[in-house]
Write a protein that holds these residues in place. Sequence first.
Motif, PDB file in Angstrom:
ATOM      1  N   GLU A 336      29.916 -48.015  21.037  1.00  0.00           N
ATOM      2  CA  GLU A 336      31.170 -48.773  20.278  1.00  0.00           C
ATOM      3  C   GLU A 336      30.967 -49.446  18.750  1.00  0.00           C
ATOM      4  O   GLU A 336      32.251 -49.414  18.736  1.00  0.00           O
ATOM      5  CB  GLU A 336      31.435 -49.807  20.971  1.00  0.00           C
ATOM      6  CG  GLU A 336      31.549 -49.076  23.296  1.00  0.00           C
ATOM      7  CD  GLU A 336      32.813 -48.861  23.306  1.00  0.00           C
ATOM      8  OE1 GLU A 336      33.343 -48.568  22.667  1.00  0.00           O
ATOM      9  OE2 GLU A 336      32.236 -47.895  24.355  1.00  0.00           O
ATOM     10  N   ARG A 337      30.612 -50.360  18.210  1.00  0.00           N
ATOM     11  CA  ARG A 337      30.817 -50.770  16.879  1.00  0.00           C
ATOM     12  C   ARG A 337      29.101 -50.371  16.405  1.00  0.00           C
ATOM     13  O   ARG A 337      28.225 -51.711  15.767  1.00  0.00           O
ATOM     14  CB  ARG A 337      30.311 -51.609  17.260  1.00  0.00           C
ATOM     15  CG  ARG A 337      31.319 -52.969  15.681  1.00  0.00           C
ATOM     16  CD  ARG A 337      31.624 -54.196  16.356  1.00  0.00           C
ATOM     17  NE  ARG A 337      30.681 -54.612  16.388  1.00  0.00           N
ATOM     18  CZ  ARG A 337      30.799 -55.889  16.560  1.00  0.00           C
ATOM     19  NH1 ARG A 337      31.566 -56.385  16.511  1.00  0.00           N
ATOM     20  NH2 ARG A 337      29.678 -56.856  17.149  1.00  0.00           N
ATOM     21  N   PRO A 338      28.553 -49.220  15.968  1.00  0.00           N
ATOM     22  CA  PRO A 338      26.895 -49.126  15.070  1.00  0.00           C
ATOM     23  C   PRO A 338      27.248 -49.540  14.130  1.00  0.00           C
ATOM     24  O   PRO A 338      27.882 -49.212  13.033  1.00  0.00           O
ATOM     25  CB  PRO A 338      27.375 -47.299  15.531  1.00  0.00           C
ATOM     26  CG  PRO A 338      28.600 -46.429  14.859  1.00  0.00           C
ATOM     27  CD  PRO A 338      29.476 -47.816  15.685  1.00  0.00           C
ATOM     28  N   PRO A 339      26.262 -50.636  13.887  1.00  0.00           N
ATOM     29  CA  PRO A 339      26.005 -50.803  12.365  1.00  0.00           C
ATOM     30  C   PRO A 339      24.898 -50.642  12.421  1.00  0.00           C
ATOM     31  O   PRO A 339      24.050 -48.977  12.261  1.00  0.00           O
ATOM     32  CB  PRO A 339      24.937 -52.887  13.265  1.00  0.00           C
ATOM     33  CG  PRO A 339      24.892 -51.933  13.859  1.00  0.00           C
ATOM     34  CD  PRO A 339      25.061 -51.440  15.365  1.00  0.00           C
ATOM     35  N   GLU A 351       5.433 -43.272  18.004  1.00  0.00           N
ATOM     36  CA  GLU A 351       5.361 -42.325  18.996  1.00  0.00           C
ATOM     37  C   GLU A 351       7.033 -42.377  19.763  1.00  0.00           C
ATOM     38  O   GLU A 351       7.772 -42.339  19.953  1.00  0.00           O
ATOM     39  CB  GLU A 351       4.392 -42.031  20.048  1.00  0.00           C
ATOM     40  CG  GLU A 351       3.607 -40.766  19.281  1.00  0.00           C
ATOM     41  CD  GLU A 351       2.668 -40.507  20.334  1.00  0.00           C
ATOM     42  OE1 GLU A 351       3.073 -40.139  21.581  1.00  0.00           O
ATOM     43  OE2 GLU A 351       1.004 -39.705  19.524  1.00  0.00           O
ATOM     44  N   ALA A 352       6.591 -44.618  19.713  1.00  0.00           N
ATOM     45  CA  ALA A 352       7.749 -45.023  20.959  1.00  0.00           C
ATOM     46  C   ALA A 352       8.602 -45.292  20.155  1.00  0.00           C
ATOM     47  O   ALA A 352       9.956 -44.752  20.270  1.00  0.00           O
ATOM     48  CB  ALA A 352       7.212 -46.581  21.663  1.00  0.00           C
ATOM     49  N   ALA A 353       8.717 -46.046  18.904  1.00  0.00           N
ATOM     50  CA  ALA A 353      10.028 -45.739  18.139  1.00  0.00           C
ATOM     51  C   ALA A 353      10.167 -44.432  17.774  1.00  0.00           C
ATOM     52  O   ALA A 353      11.461 -43.987  17.283  1.00  0.00           O
ATOM     53  CB  ALA A 353       9.193 -46.670  16.608  1.00  0.00           C
ATOM     54  N   ALA A 354       9.660 -43.695  17.287  1.00  0.00           N
ATOM     55  CA  ALA A 354      10.281 -41.797  16.983  1.00  0.00           C
ATOM     56  C   ALA A 354      11.781 -41.760  17.731  1.00  0.00           C
ATOM     57  O   ALA A 354      12.454 -41.542  17.884  1.00  0.00           O
ATOM     58  CB  ALA A 354       9.480 -40.618  17.168  1.00  0.00           C
ATOM     59  N   GLY A 355      11.075 -41.926  19.739  1.00  0.00           N
ATOM     60  CA  GLY A 355      10.967 -41.609  20.406  1.00  0.00           C
ATOM     61  C   GLY A 355      12.784 -42.154  20.954  1.00  0.00           C
ATOM     62  O   GLY A 355      13.828 -41.945  21.084  1.00  0.00           O
ATOM     63  N   ALA A 356      12.715 -43.587  20.668  1.00  0.00           N
ATOM     64  CA  ALA A 356      13.850 -44.572  21.373  1.00  0.00           C
ATOM     65  C   ALA A 356      15.106 -44.384  19.490  1.00  0.00           C
ATOM     66  O   ALA A 356      16.153 -44.538  19.928  1.00  0.00           O
ATOM     67  CB  ALA A 356      12.979 -45.662  20.888  1.00  0.00           C
ATOM     68  N   VAL A 357      14.369 -43.720  18.283  1.00  0.00           N
ATOM     69  CA  VAL A 357      15.334 -43.704  17.123  1.00  0.00           C
ATOM     70  C   VAL A 357      16.130 -42.252  17.873  1.00  0.00           C
ATOM     71  O   VAL A 357      17.094 -42.530  17.222  1.00  0.00           O
ATOM     72  CB  VAL A 357      14.095 -42.941  15.849  1.00  0.00           C
ATOM     73  CG1 VAL A 357      16.016 -43.235  14.987  1.00  0.00           C
ATOM     74  CG2 VAL A 357      14.149 -44.608  15.748  1.00  0.00           C
ATOM     75  N   TRP A 358      15.170 -41.359  17.744  1.00  0.00           N
ATOM     76  CA  TRP A 358      16.274 -39.777  18.760  1.00  0.00           C
ATOM     77  C   TRP A 358      17.575 -40.252  19.649  1.00  0.00           C
ATOM     78  O   TRP A 358      17.588 -39.488  20.226  1.00  0.00           O
ATOM     79  CB  TRP A 358      14.999 -39.140  18.666  1.00  0.00           C
ATOM     80  CG  TRP A 358      15.518 -37.761  19.679  1.00  0.00           C
ATOM     81  CD1 TRP A 358      16.146 -37.285  20.696  1.00  0.00           C
ATOM     82  CD2 TRP A 358      15.438 -36.877  18.629  1.00  0.00           C
ATOM     83  NE1 TRP A 358      15.979 -36.385  21.063  1.00  0.00           N
ATOM     84  CE2 TRP A 358      15.936 -35.839  20.271  1.00  0.00           C
ATOM     85  CE3 TRP A 358      15.971 -36.400  17.536  1.00  0.00           C
ATOM     86  CZ2 TRP A 358      17.010 -34.495  19.345  1.00  0.00           C
ATOM     87  CZ3 TRP A 358      16.620 -35.156  16.972  1.00  0.00           C
ATOM     88  CH2 TRP A 358      16.864 -33.756  18.053  1.00  0.00           C
ATOM     89  N   CYS A 364      24.973 -41.414  19.706  1.00  0.00           N
ATOM     90  CA  CYS A 364      25.495 -42.488  19.606  1.00  0.00           C
ATOM     91  C   CYS A 364      25.873 -41.892  17.665  1.00  0.00           C
ATOM     92  O   CYS A 364      25.296 -42.150  16.827  1.00  0.00           O
ATOM     93  CB  CYS A 364      24.859 -44.530  18.391  1.00  0.00           C
ATOM     94  SG  CYS A 364      24.318 -44.314  20.533  1.00  0.00           S
ATOM     95  N   PRO A 365      26.933 -41.195  17.748  1.00  0.00           N
ATOM     96  CA  PRO A 365      26.536 -40.579  16.996  1.00  0.00           C
ATOM     97  C   PRO A 365      26.911 -40.894  15.408  1.00  0.00           C
ATOM     98  O   PRO A 365      27.149 -40.416  13.720  1.00  0.00           O
ATOM     99  CB  PRO A 365      28.158 -39.343  17.170  1.00  0.00           C
ATOM    100  CG  PRO A 365      28.394 -39.390  19.145  1.00  0.00           C
ATOM    101  CD  PRO A 365      27.569 -40.853  19.115  1.00  0.00           C
ATOM    102  N   ASP A 366      27.861 -42.113  15.444  1.00  0.00           N
ATOM    103  CA  ASP A 366      28.089 -42.439  14.171  1.00  0.00           C
ATOM    104  C   ASP A 366      27.423 -43.581  13.604  1.00  0.00           C
ATOM    105  O   ASP A 366      27.122 -44.329  12.789  1.00  0.00           O
ATOM    106  CB  ASP A 366      29.270 -43.668  14.418  1.00  0.00           C
ATOM    107  CG  ASP A 366      30.812 -42.237  14.790  1.00  0.00           C
ATOM    108  OD1 ASP A 366      30.577 -41.603  14.310  1.00  0.00           O
ATOM    109  OD2 ASP A 366      31.277 -43.157  15.096  1.00  0.00           O
ATOM    110  N   LEU A 367      25.669 -43.857  14.578  1.00  0.00           N
ATOM    111  CA  LEU A 367      24.724 -44.107  14.104  1.00  0.00           C
ATOM    112  C   LEU A 367      23.776 -44.076  13.036  1.00  0.00           C
ATOM    113  O   LEU A 367      23.339 -42.579  12.907  1.00  0.00           O
ATOM    114  CB  LEU A 367      24.317 -44.681  15.317  1.00  0.00           C
ATOM    115  CG  LEU A 367      22.193 -45.662  15.137  1.00  0.00           C
ATOM    116  CD1 LEU A 367      23.669 -47.680  15.150  1.00  0.00           C
ATOM    117  CD2 LEU A 367      22.027 -45.585  16.186  1.00  0.00           C
ATOM    118  N   ARG A 368      23.155 -45.057  12.211  1.00  0.00           N
ATOM    119  CA  ARG A 368      22.822 -45.063  10.636  1.00  0.00           C
ATOM    120  C   ARG A 368      21.104 -45.475  11.236  1.00  0.00           C
ATOM    121  O   ARG A 368      21.431 -47.103  11.667  1.00  0.00           O
ATOM    122  CB  ARG A 368      23.832 -44.857   9.698  1.00  0.00           C
ATOM    123  CG  ARG A 368      23.943 -43.925   9.252  1.00  0.00           C
ATOM    124  CD  ARG A 368      24.666 -43.842   7.593  1.00  0.00           C
ATOM    125  NE  ARG A 368      25.100 -42.601   7.273  1.00  0.00           N
ATOM    126  CZ  ARG A 368      26.384 -41.930   7.598  1.00  0.00           C
ATOM    127  NH1 ARG A 368      26.970 -42.711   8.905  1.00  0.00           N
ATOM    128  NH2 ARG A 368      26.782 -40.797   7.183  1.00  0.00           N
TER     129      ARG A 368
END
Length: 993
Positions: A336-339, A351-358, A364-368
């Motif tokens: 809704e409001r990606p920072p 591995e967990a970080a990669a999965g979560a970020v993916w 969230c198409p607008d997330l960076r």
Amino acid sequence: MRFGVLGETRAWHDDGTEVMLGGPARRALLALLLARPGEAVPAGRLIEDLYGDPEAGNALQAQVSRLRRAVPVEHTPAGYRVAAAPEDVDAGRFERLADEGRAALRAGDPARAAVLLREGLGLWRGEAFADFPDHPAGARLAERRLAAVEDRIEADLARGEPTGLVAELRELVAAHPLRERARELLMRALRAEGRPAEALAAFAETRQMLADELGADPSPGLAGLHRELLRGGPAAPPAPLTGFVGRDEDLAAVARLLRTARLVTLLGPGGVGKTRLAVEAAAAHPGEVCFVALAPLRDPADLPRAILAALGLPETGLLAPAAADPLARAAAALAERPPLLVIDNCEHLVEAAAGAVWRLLSDCPDLRVLATSREALGITGEHLWPVRPLPGDAAVRLFADRAAAVRPGFIPGDQVRAVCRALDDLPLAIELAAARLRSLDVAALAAGLDDRFALLARGSRAGDARHRTLRAVVVWSWDLLDEPERRVAHRFTAFAGGATAASARAVCGGPGVDAVLESLVDKSLLEVAGGRYRMLETIRAYAVEQPGEDASRAHAEHFLALAQTAAPHLVDEGQPHWLGVLAAEHDNLLAALRWAVRAQAVDIALPLLGSISTYLWIKGVAGAAASLAAELLRLPPRPGLEEEYVACVLVAGGDRDQVHAAARLLTASRSRRYPFLAFRWLLAHAVDGDLGAAFALLTAERDGPHPWSRAAAHMMLGFPELAAGRLEAAEREFAEAAASFGDHWGKAMTLDALAGVAALRGDDARALALTDEALALTEGLGAVEDRADLLCNRGDFQRDPAAARADYEAAAALARRAGSPTYLAAALRGLGDAAFRDGDLAAAGRLYRDALDRFDPAWMKSVGNRVRALTGLGRIAAAEGDPAAACARYLEAVEAGTTVGATFESARGVLALAELALGEGDAEGAARLLGAAAALRGVPVDESDVASSARAVLGDAAYTAAYETGARLSHADALRLAGLHEAAVNRALAVTP
């Protein structure tokens, strides 16, 4: 000669020796002459001020004559004067320093401001003009002093030094309750210490005080800060404690990448400066930033909860069902409001970080995302930016910058470059080495490093050489510590997430521990910011390996004591404060629990879990302890800790046998160390089929020993009365609960229930007032989702359409930030109602359908809004000339209310059917349906426009007969009259009390 009026009037010779002035009359005379240094004061004014008698000229002359023996008093045609400049008087110097301090603060130099203001405030020895307390200059200076104190506090906050400010500000507010700036600073100091709930409570108190004392609202500044606190928002990056050296090109490159790439990973060895570069890049980012620190985490399963916590979100609201997938909740909020999401130190959970970020990037198409790691995440689309050691000149500048902090005036020579080169130009290694210049010169430093590296940096300096370099300098720094410093540093490794000074003293212990902690800060082994000590993970990892006293038990016992102190106050008026205290120590509490469970120290683990269970539920973070609670259930129980066992079952989400065993224990027990337990059991398990156990527990609680338990039982007993349409009985139960709750949470929830009853009676004004009171109470809890719920309710009670729309829009914004589909659905339903009132049927239809797609139909809090949305779609169909479609929607609404036994909500659909019947010419059927709605709701509904129209068609007698026919029906027959099919009626009977 120098003079003092900031306290008792005094004078000093230029060499510092004090001038003997004599008695109080002479000191008062001198004070009057110094009110305007160098200016003449007419004799008549002096006589009037000192004696109040025009005939006292001789007395004045006598006092002047005696004062002249000590102080050069001159007589002029205009009166008497002391030959002194403003700077000769402490009041003049204070005002100059206060002005310069404020100017420095406004110019963005809080460090200089703090120095100047402290110097000025240090001149005060008591009340200004203490020998002449009624002098106007004294009141003016007292006001200037208060303003300077506030300026100094603001400067300390701006410097990131909030330690001790909360206590000071509480005293200031108590002494000067109408000073809004002091109250605003208190809110800011509480926020800086990670206590936003207390900051919100401070605002609520301020607003009430201003209303009571002045009939005024808070200032725009206070109101703006309040809005910031309510928005909460993501965790900001840590405030840098030192300057940023030599990374301009890196910073510019990362900024360019973030404009086009959705995932940028800063890659490099430990100590190279990845985190600091990420912090600076985040500071330069134009939008909102959320910083997720992974270094304290050990379990990959905790990563989604860490992201939620960084976003400022609980796993659930106060009454909402727990989120089955915390990462999905985070994604809903981010969509809704990606920072810019900064995820720091991914390497140990890569591995967990990669999965979560993916997943987050996919949802969230607008997330960076900006990540830091020692290895790439390996995700498609990842852009890597290698962070290399500093260039030579920048390394020297960094060394000189850090060295100057411990050796003022340090000027780097040729040897500094050699030292930096030996350290591979790694920033952390340079900082650790430079901190040693307090006790070593550069030559000794270089020699020490050479000797240490000869032992520790064997073999090739390729490949992982920089990792060995950093380890070598950490080892070298450790070896230079004395024994007390090593002991404290080793014991400090027990902390997770840092420690307050009081906690560090308690756990690290030993004589002179404060001095040792400060010494470790000087040597860069500890950092201190925001009132907390913190150890860098690189140093902590090495310190843990070293032999020494294991402080894990002392750490666990300390936080057990803190939790046990807090537990009783989580259900009384101290709730906001103690929730803030425990939230600030969340990581330490879980670390203590983890150690106790793994060490099988059940005597610590069970009481600790019991003591924090209420905190975990109210803050919506119980999932963080669920796996530990499950482990704890497998350990042997302890007699006398039955309530703690129940807490363990409820946090763990135990199996059916454990859940029912917990209910039996609670029903049989007369003790209530944790009165929230029974309420939590009822909330989670009262609808799993054993209603007998639920009512037995409710009865036990209503007559139990703890006032909070009794209040909660009355509140819970009110809902089945409400569902059965017995409004008077429901209102009695809710009113009893509201009168008995002492905490913000319980009272807010009960006021919300009473508002619902008032609305059913048609008293929207009372419903609005009760909801406003509930909203004020939830401000102190930071309960984002529940505020959204209350705002939707308030919108429903508003008679002003614009005010209602504003409430729905505010609720939608809060629900979006919280990632709560159910509360967002409620707000969208309200906005649909607003669109329908405006005649925009297309927009209303879209909003209603959007809301229906988001509701959880099995959750009680969804039912009323689902009924309203279905009824709204029916009204649209009726307005578009499709009565069959309208009837179908109204019947859906009636059935929706019955799914959880809320037949009073079904009445809304029945009322709509009555309106439809009237429109089709069936006035008698409309009257019977109005009566059926009254039977379901438990309150007469024959004052509506539909009732008036039906009465006009039928006449009073026929209308009354038809209405009473419907009103006398049982709930089942009322539902049958509405047209509900038999299977739905039977389901309704099965769940209705």
